[in-house]
Write a protein that holds these residues in place. Structure first.
Motif, mmCIF file in Angstrom:
data_model
loop_
_atom_site.group_PDB
_atom_site.id
_atom_site.type_symbol
_atom_site.label_atom_id
_atom_site.label_comp_id
_atom_site.label_asym_id
_atom_site.label_seq_id
_atom_site.Cartn_x
_atom_site.Cartn_y
_atom_site.Cartn_z
ATOM 1 N N MET A 16 1.150 -1.484 0.077
ATOM 2 C CA MET A 16 0.590 -0.241 -0.142
ATOM 3 C C MET A 16 0.771 0.908 0.057
ATOM 4 O O MET A 16 2.007 1.598 0.185
ATOM 5 C CB MET A 16 -1.285 -0.115 1.028
ATOM 6 N N THR A 17 0.458 2.736 -0.588
ATOM 7 C CA THR A 17 0.956 3.905 -0.281
ATOM 8 C C THR A 17 0.457 4.060 0.568
ATOM 9 O O THR A 17 -1.371 4.820 0.249
ATOM 10 C CB THR A 17 0.892 4.402 -1.454
ATOM 11 N N TYR A 18 0.696 4.978 1.638
ATOM 12 C CA TYR A 18 -0.012 5.984 2.484
ATOM 13 C C TYR A 18 0.658 7.331 2.200
ATOM 14 O O TYR A 18 1.998 7.852 1.907
ATOM 15 C CB TYR A 18 0.305 5.791 4.415
ATOM 16 N N THR A 19 -1.037 8.503 2.358
ATOM 17 C CA THR A 19 -0.311 9.565 2.384
ATOM 18 C C THR A 19 -0.341 10.305 3.737
ATOM 19 O O THR A 19 -2.314 9.969 4.208
ATOM 20 C CB THR A 19 -1.254 10.028 1.640
ATOM 21 N N GLU A 33 0.114 11.296 10.509
ATOM 22 C CA GLU A 33 -0.881 11.805 10.759
ATOM 23 C C GLU A 33 -1.885 12.843 9.025
ATOM 24 O O GLU A 33 -1.442 13.205 8.117
ATOM 25 C CB GLU A 33 -0.705 13.395 11.066
ATOM 26 N N SER A 34 -2.738 11.451 8.904
ATOM 27 C CA SER A 34 -3.214 11.501 8.119
ATOM 28 C C SER A 34 -4.511 12.394 7.951
ATOM 29 O O SER A 34 -5.020 12.992 9.488
ATOM 30 C CB SER A 34 -2.823 10.213 7.003
ATOM 31 N N GLU A 35 -5.288 13.104 6.529
ATOM 32 C CA GLU A 35 -7.425 13.279 7.100
ATOM 33 C C GLU A 35 -8.037 11.853 7.763
ATOM 34 O O GLU A 35 -9.177 12.719 8.646
ATOM 35 C CB GLU A 35 -7.725 13.032 5.457
ATOM 36 N N SER A 36 -7.686 11.254 7.688
ATOM 37 C CA SER A 36 -8.124 10.168 9.017
ATOM 38 C C SER A 36 -7.712 9.780 10.142
ATOM 39 O O SER A 36 -8.213 8.635 10.678
ATOM 40 C CB SER A 36 -8.617 8.659 8.095
ATOM 41 N N GLY A 37 -6.753 9.886 10.466
ATOM 42 C CA GLY A 37 -6.387 9.719 11.783
ATOM 43 C C GLY A 37 -5.024 9.472 11.737
ATOM 44 O O GLY A 37 -3.765 9.936 10.693
ATOM 45 N N TRP A 38 -4.032 8.927 13.094
ATOM 46 C CA TRP A 38 -3.364 8.422 13.194
ATOM 47 C C TRP A 38 -2.174 7.267 12.198
ATOM 48 O O TRP A 38 -3.413 6.294 12.451
ATOM 49 C CB TRP A 38 -2.538 8.402 14.745
ATOM 50 N N ILE A 39 -1.721 7.646 11.493
ATOM 51 C CA ILE A 39 -0.727 6.264 10.996
ATOM 52 C C ILE A 39 0.415 5.579 11.280
ATOM 53 O O ILE A 39 1.350 6.240 11.406
ATOM 54 C CB ILE A 39 -0.482 5.794 9.781
ATOM 55 N N THR A 40 0.673 3.792 11.836
ATOM 56 C CA THR A 40 1.533 3.650 12.542
ATOM 57 C C THR A 40 2.498 2.780 11.495
ATOM 58 O O THR A 40 1.549 1.657 11.388
ATOM 59 C CB THR A 40 1.872 3.551 13.702
#
Length: 54
Positions: A16-19, A33-40
């Motif tokens: 996957m690609t995370y932005t 920190e994305s539009e939908s919340g925190w990503i680790t």
């Protein structure tokens, strides 16, 4: 990679690609920190991190 902290980046894993805004680069994980919340994301899953082109 530390020069990208605070910037909008793309993080590519094998699946996957995370932005999002790069918040922290740790020894074991990267936090966005994305539009939908925190990503680790575990560091060992990351193929690359680059600044998102506008």
């Amino acid at each position: 990679m530390l020069d990208l902290v605070g910037k909008i980046v793309e993080v590519e894993t094998g699946e996957m690609t995370y932005t999002g805004r790069l918040i922290e680069v740790g020894e074991d994980e990267v936090q966005l920190e994305s539009e939908s919340g925190w990503i680790t994301i575990p560091v060992d899953m990351i193929a690359f991190i680059r600044e998102k082109k506008v």
